[in-house]
Design a protein around this motif. Sequence first.
Motif, PDB file in Angstrom:
ATOM      1  N   TYR A   1       0.699  -1.710  -0.139  1.00 55.29           N
ATOM      2  CA  TYR A   1       0.422   0.536  -0.177  1.00 55.29           C
ATOM      3  C   TYR A   1       0.866   1.003  -0.230  1.00 55.29           C
ATOM      4  O   TYR A   1       0.280   2.134   0.687  1.00 55.29           O
ATOM      5  CB  TYR A   1      -0.908  -0.243   1.423  1.00 55.29           C
TER       6      TYR A   1
ATOM      7  N   ASP B   1      -0.914   4.494  -1.092  1.00 57.75           N
ATOM      8  CA  ASP B   1      -1.464   4.467  -0.847  1.00 57.75           C
ATOM      9  C   ASP B   1      -1.775   5.654   0.558  1.00 57.75           C
ATOM     10  O   ASP B   1      -1.164   5.149   1.621  1.00 57.75           O
ATOM     11  CB  ASP B   1      -2.664   3.283  -0.290  1.00 57.75           C
TER      12      ASP B   1
ATOM     13  N   GLN C   1     -14.154   3.380   3.523  1.00 57.09           N
ATOM     14  CA  GLN C   1     -13.412   3.095   2.954  1.00 57.09           C
ATOM     15  C   GLN C   1     -13.855   3.218   1.187  1.00 57.09           C
ATOM     16  O   GLN C   1     -13.447   3.548   0.212  1.00 57.09           O
ATOM     17  CB  GLN C   1     -13.604   1.615   3.443  1.00 57.09           C
ATOM     18  N   LYS C   2     -15.616   3.616   1.620  1.00 61.34           N
ATOM     19  CA  LYS C   2     -15.918   3.536   0.045  1.00 61.34           C
ATOM     20  C   LYS C   2     -15.753   4.756   0.071  1.00 61.34           C
ATOM     21  O   LYS C   2     -16.093   5.716  -1.680  1.00 61.34           O
ATOM     22  CB  LYS C   2     -17.631   3.283   0.741  1.00 61.34           C
TER      23      LYS C   2
ATOM     24  N   TYR D   1     -13.162   6.200   0.110  1.00 57.59           N
ATOM     25  CA  TYR D   1     -11.650   7.444  -0.549  1.00 57.59           C
ATOM     26  C   TYR D   1     -11.500   6.464  -1.486  1.00 57.59           C
ATOM     27  O   TYR D   1      -9.837   6.726  -1.862  1.00 57.59           O
ATOM     28  CB  TYR D   1     -10.939   7.472   0.285  1.00 57.59           C
ATOM     29  N   ALA D   2     -11.136   5.085  -1.237  1.00 54.50           N
ATOM     30  CA  ALA D   2     -10.732   4.128  -1.720  1.00 54.50           C
ATOM     31  C   ALA D   2     -10.076   3.767  -3.441  1.00 54.50           C
ATOM     32  O   ALA D   2      -9.248   3.496  -3.536  1.00 54.50           O
ATOM     33  CB  ALA D   2     -11.882   2.543  -2.188  1.00 54.50           C
ATOM     34  N   GLU D   3     -11.175   4.702  -3.978  1.00 55.97           N
ATOM     35  CA  GLU D   3     -10.534   5.015  -5.271  1.00 55.97           C
ATOM     36  C   GLU D   3      -9.514   5.951  -5.451  1.00 55.97           C
ATOM     37  O   GLU D   3      -8.903   6.062  -6.920  1.00 55.97           O
ATOM     38  CB  GLU D   3     -11.410   4.988  -6.233  1.00 55.97           C
ATOM     39  N   ARG D   4      -9.485   6.203  -4.778  1.00 53.82           N
ATOM     40  CA  ARG D   4      -8.456   8.058  -4.731  1.00 53.82           C
ATOM     41  C   ARG D   4      -7.267   7.355  -3.927  1.00 53.82           C
ATOM     42  O   ARG D   4      -6.625   8.128  -3.501  1.00 53.82           O
ATOM     43  CB  ARG D   4      -9.255   8.970  -4.157  1.00 53.82           C
ATOM     44  N   GLY D   5      -6.740   5.942  -3.569  1.00 55.48           N
ATOM     45  CA  GLY D   5      -5.968   5.712  -2.584  1.00 55.48           C
ATOM     46  C   GLY D   5      -5.829   5.693  -2.029  1.00 55.48           C
ATOM     47  O   GLY D   5      -5.053   6.603  -0.516  1.00 55.48           O
TER      48      GLY D   5
ATOM     49  N   THR E   1      -7.196   2.871   2.098  1.00 50.84           N
ATOM     50  CA  THR E   1      -7.938   1.554   2.439  1.00 50.84           C
ATOM     51  C   THR E   1      -7.779   1.395   3.875  1.00 50.84           C
ATOM     52  O   THR E   1      -6.602   1.873   4.612  1.00 50.84           O
ATOM     53  CB  THR E   1      -6.807   0.061   1.971  1.00 50.84           C
TER      54      THR E   1
ATOM     55  N   SER F   1     -15.912  -3.980   3.220  1.00 45.25           N
ATOM     56  CA  SER F   1     -15.303  -4.374   2.013  1.00 45.25           C
ATOM     57  C   SER F   1     -13.242  -4.244   2.743  1.00 45.25           C
ATOM     58  O   SER F   1     -13.007  -4.428   1.818  1.00 45.25           O
ATOM     59  CB  SER F   1     -15.741  -3.919   1.359  1.00 45.25           C
TER      60      SER F   1
ATOM     61  N   ARG G   1      -4.491  10.294  -5.565  1.00 54.39           N
ATOM     62  CA  ARG G   1      -5.433  10.858  -7.019  1.00 54.39           C
ATOM     63  C   ARG G   1      -6.900  11.137  -6.598  1.00 54.39           C
ATOM     64  O   ARG G   1      -7.195  11.201  -5.134  1.00 54.39           O
ATOM     65  CB  ARG G   1      -5.651   9.106  -7.742  1.00 54.39           C
TER      66      ARG G   1
END
Length: 166
Positions: free
Chosen positions: A26, A29, A53-54, A56-60, A62, A93, A166
């Motif tokens: 990671y 991230d 998690q939901k 910010y996950a797509e922006r890097g 976890t 998730s 990101r």
Amino acid sequence: MSETTTDLRTIPFAGADGSEHTLAEYADDVVLVVNVASKCGLTPQYEQLEQLQKAYAERGFTVLGFPCNQFLGQEPGSMDEILDYCSTTWGVSFPILDKIKVNGSGAAPLYKALKKAKDVEGTKGPIMWNFEKFVLTPGGELHRFRPQTKPDAEEIVSVIEANLPR
């Protein structure tokens, strides 16, 4: 207060299935490391952890959850029971890793290192309770937040948002 930590990323830890991992997976991230428990008054923090998690996950980003049974036996289940509880009760998730100890001579190596970080009041040392949080940025800064600080508190969210890649 934050501390720069370089070797945290090399310390191995086990996944729920026994596989070996490190925070190097990671490295790019923002990671929120938290010791979790299913039968604690703070257990509803799972909901906020999952919301982060939901969001910010797509922006890097976890969350990494480490079940721990050291505080009044509040995480007594097997890994299968813990994983089932997390997914069915809270819709988790993010990765739930292998059950560990966070304090004492049997503390997991990752937590031995994390406990060297100071919180906002300048205090380091033992994990106080379930749901103590550590935010590790891609630049290597480590921020520590005590259990009562909710995952969606401004002081945590601001660190996450300021460091998203990101």
